[in-house]
Design a protein around this motif. Structure first.
Motif, PDB file in Angstrom:
ATOM      1  N   GLN A 168       0.818  -1.213   0.000  1.00  0.00           N
ATOM      2  CA  GLN A 168       0.000   0.000   0.000  1.00  0.00           C
ATOM      3  C   GLN A 168       0.857   1.271   0.000  1.00  0.00           C
ATOM      4  OE1 GLN A 168      -2.305  -1.477   3.429  1.00  0.00           O
ATOM      5  NE2 GLN A 168      -4.122  -1.041   2.188  1.00  0.00           N
ATOM      6  N   ARG A 169       2.055   1.167  -0.527  1.00  0.00           N
ATOM      7  CA  ARG A 169       2.974   2.307  -0.577  1.00  0.00           C
ATOM      8  C   ARG A 169       2.345   3.507  -1.288  1.00  0.00           C
ATOM      9  NH1 ARG A 169       8.274   3.995  -0.408  1.00  0.00           N
ATOM     10  NH2 ARG A 169       8.959   5.280  -2.149  1.00  0.00           N
ATOM     11  N   ALA A 170       1.648   3.287  -2.396  1.00  0.00           N
ATOM     12  CA  ALA A 170       1.033   4.390  -3.141  1.00  0.00           C
ATOM     13  C   ALA A 170       0.022   5.134  -2.265  1.00  0.00           C
ATOM     14  CB  ALA A 170       0.371   3.872  -4.417  1.00  0.00           C
ATOM     15  N   MET A 171      -0.749   4.411  -1.472  1.00  0.00           N
ATOM     16  CA  MET A 171      -1.713   5.035  -0.572  1.00  0.00           C
ATOM     17  C   MET A 171      -0.988   5.876   0.477  1.00  0.00           C
ATOM     18  SD  MET A 171      -5.019   5.238   0.338  1.00  0.00           S
ATOM     19  CE  MET A 171      -5.747   3.846  -0.473  1.00  0.00           C
ATOM     20  N   ALA A 172       0.081   5.342   1.035  1.00  0.00           N
ATOM     21  CA  ALA A 172       0.863   6.090   2.029  1.00  0.00           C
ATOM     22  C   ALA A 172       1.419   7.377   1.418  1.00  0.00           C
ATOM     23  CB  ALA A 172       1.997   5.227   2.569  1.00  0.00           C
ATOM     24  N   MET A 173       1.953   7.280   0.219  1.00  0.00           N
ATOM     25  CA  MET A 173       2.516   8.457  -0.440  1.00  0.00           C
ATOM     26  C   MET A 173       1.421   9.470  -0.783  1.00  0.00           C
ATOM     27  SD  MET A 173       5.661   7.929  -0.235  1.00  0.00           S
ATOM     28  CE  MET A 173       6.255   9.300  -1.201  1.00  0.00           C
ATOM     29  N   HIS A 174       0.265   8.996  -1.207  1.00  0.00           N
ATOM     30  CA  HIS A 174      -0.853   9.879  -1.540  1.00  0.00           C
ATOM     31  C   HIS A 174      -1.236  10.739  -0.332  1.00  0.00           C
ATOM     32  CE1 HIS A 174      -4.642  11.156  -3.406  1.00  0.00           C
ATOM     33  NE2 HIS A 174      -5.173  10.942  -2.211  1.00  0.00           N
ATOM     34  N   PHE A 175      -1.403  10.119   0.823  1.00  0.00           N
ATOM     35  CA  PHE A 175      -1.831  10.848   2.013  1.00  0.00           C
ATOM     36  C   PHE A 175      -0.694  11.609   2.684  1.00  0.00           C
ATOM     37  CE2 PHE A 175      -5.643   8.397   1.479  1.00  0.00           C
ATOM     38  CZ  PHE A 175      -6.630   9.221   1.984  1.00  0.00           C
ATOM     39  N   ALA A 176       0.544  11.377   2.277  1.00  0.00           N
ATOM     40  CA  ALA A 176       1.684  12.111   2.829  1.00  0.00           C
ATOM     41  C   ALA A 176       1.880  13.461   2.145  1.00  0.00           C
ATOM     42  CB  ALA A 176       2.961  11.277   2.695  1.00  0.00           C
ATOM     43  N   ARG A 177       1.303  13.631   0.964  1.00  0.00           N
ATOM     44  CA  ARG A 177       1.465  14.880   0.212  1.00  0.00           C
ATOM     45  C   ARG A 177       0.388  15.889   0.593  1.00  0.00           C
ATOM     46  NH1 ARG A 177       2.043  10.890  -4.047  1.00  0.00           N
ATOM     47  NH2 ARG A 177       4.268  10.629  -4.444  1.00  0.00           N
ATOM     48  N   PRO A 178       0.758  17.181   0.610  1.00  0.00           N
ATOM     49  CA  PRO A 178      -0.251  18.206   0.894  1.00  0.00           C
ATOM     50  C   PRO A 178      -1.319  18.246  -0.197  1.00  0.00           C
ATOM     51  CG  PRO A 178       1.977  19.130   0.941  1.00  0.00           C
ATOM     52  CD  PRO A 178       2.087  17.739   0.416  1.00  0.00           C
ATOM     53  N   ALA A 179      -2.569  18.395   0.208  1.00  0.00           N
ATOM     54  CA  ALA A 179      -3.684  18.513  -0.735  1.00  0.00           C
ATOM     55  C   ALA A 179      -4.893  19.054   0.017  1.00  0.00           C
ATOM     56  CB  ALA A 179      -4.022  17.163  -1.358  1.00  0.00           C
ATOM     57  N   GLN A 180      -5.713  19.841  -0.648  1.00  0.00           N
ATOM     58  CA  GLN A 180      -6.934  20.357  -0.026  1.00  0.00           C
ATOM     59  C   GLN A 180      -7.910  19.224   0.282  1.00  0.00           C
ATOM     60  OE1 GLN A 180      -7.920  23.179   1.244  1.00  0.00           O
ATOM     61  NE2 GLN A 180      -5.953  24.117   0.807  1.00  0.00           N
ATOM     62  N   ASP A 181      -8.006  18.240  -0.621  1.00  0.00           N
ATOM     63  CA  ASP A 181      -8.897  17.102  -0.423  1.00  0.00           C
ATOM     64  C   ASP A 181      -8.103  15.818  -0.650  1.00  0.00           C
ATOM     65  OD1 ASP A 181     -10.825  15.138  -0.298  1.00  0.00           O
ATOM     66  OD2 ASP A 181     -12.106  16.008  -1.855  1.00  0.00           O
ATOM     67  N   LYS A 182      -7.635  15.225   0.424  1.00  0.00           N
ATOM     68  CA  LYS A 182      -6.815  14.012   0.317  1.00  0.00           C
ATOM     69  C   LYS A 182      -7.596  12.826  -0.242  1.00  0.00           C
ATOM     70  CE  LYS A 182      -3.039  15.451   2.637  1.00  0.00           C
ATOM     71  NZ  LYS A 182      -2.208  14.885   3.654  1.00  0.00           N
ATOM     72  N   PHE A 183      -8.920  12.900  -0.214  1.00  0.00           N
ATOM     73  CA  PHE A 183      -9.744  11.795  -0.686  1.00  0.00           C
ATOM     74  C   PHE A 183     -10.151  11.930  -2.149  1.00  0.00           C
ATOM     75  CE2 PHE A 183      -9.927  11.664   3.847  1.00  0.00           C
ATOM     76  CZ  PHE A 183      -9.994  10.323   4.158  1.00  0.00           C
ATOM     77  N   ALA A 184      -9.825  13.057  -2.761  1.00  0.00           N
ATOM     78  CA  ALA A 184     -10.168  13.281  -4.174  1.00  0.00           C
ATOM     79  C   ALA A 184      -9.488  12.236  -5.048  1.00  0.00           C
ATOM     80  CB  ALA A 184      -9.749  14.674  -4.622  1.00  0.00           C
ATOM     81  N   GLY A 185     -10.243  11.650  -5.949  1.00  0.00           N
ATOM     82  CA  GLY A 185      -9.688  10.668  -6.873  1.00  0.00           C
ATOM     83  C   GLY A 185      -9.612   9.256  -6.349  1.00  0.00           C
ATOM     84  N   LEU A 186      -9.979   9.044  -5.092  1.00  0.00           N
ATOM     85  CA  LEU A 186      -9.963   7.690  -4.528  1.00  0.00           C
ATOM     86  C   LEU A 186     -11.330   7.055  -4.725  1.00  0.00           C
ATOM     87  CD1 LEU A 186      -8.041   8.272  -1.188  1.00  0.00           C
ATOM     88  CD2 LEU A 186      -7.135   7.463  -3.366  1.00  0.00           C
ATOM     89  N   VAL A 187     -11.353   5.773  -4.936  1.00  0.00           N
ATOM     90  CA  VAL A 187     -12.605   5.034  -5.101  1.00  0.00           C
ATOM     91  C   VAL A 187     -13.268   4.884  -3.743  1.00  0.00           C
ATOM     92  CG1 VAL A 187     -13.624   2.852  -5.838  1.00  0.00           C
ATOM     93  CG2 VAL A 187     -11.664   3.796  -7.073  1.00  0.00           C
ATOM     94  N   GLU A 188     -14.559   5.129  -3.690  1.00  0.00           N
ATOM     95  CA  GLU A 188     -15.288   4.981  -2.402  1.00  0.00           C
ATOM     96  C   GLU A 188     -16.015   3.674  -2.363  1.00  0.00           C
ATOM     97  OE1 GLU A 188     -17.386   8.176  -0.773  1.00  0.00           O
ATOM     98  OE2 GLU A 188     -16.120   9.656  -1.709  1.00  0.00           O
TER      99      GLU A 188
END
Length: 94
Positions: free
Chosen positions: A74-94
């Motif tokens: 799950q490295r990609a998920m860790a890196m995604h949430f480690a980066r600054p972003a206004q909406d960390k959940f944008a683009g993720l499948v719900e």
């Protein structure tokens, strides 16, 4: 209680994702690299966040948070949430 105790004892360190929902309903999340067991009864863990982190108010003001221990796959998920972003959940499948 025994399962929690065994789980905490088998986690020396690693990468986790911690998420919450702010009092106004905004989802927040961040990657962390450690937490500590505080109590088994009641079940409490401790993790730290900078006072000036953009999502600090959401974590401080929210009544709950979720801690997910990530696998190496799950490295990609860790890196995604480690980066600054206004909406960390944008683009993720719900």
């Amino acid at each position: 209680m025994r399962v929690l105790s065994q789980s905490l004892a088998s986690f020396p360190t690693g990468v986790c994702l911690v998420t919450t929902v702010s009092p106004d309903g905004k989802r927040e999340g961040m990657t962390i690299n450690s937490f500590a067991s505080v109590s088994l009864a009641p079940p409490l863990i401790l993790w730290s966040i900078r006072d000036d982190a953009r999502s600090a108010d959401a974590f401080i003001g929210g009544p709950h948070f979720i801690l997910s221990v990530l696998a190496s796959s799950q490295r990609a998920m860790a890196m995604h949430f480690a980066r600054p972003a206004q909406d960390k959940f944008a683009g993720l499948v719900e």
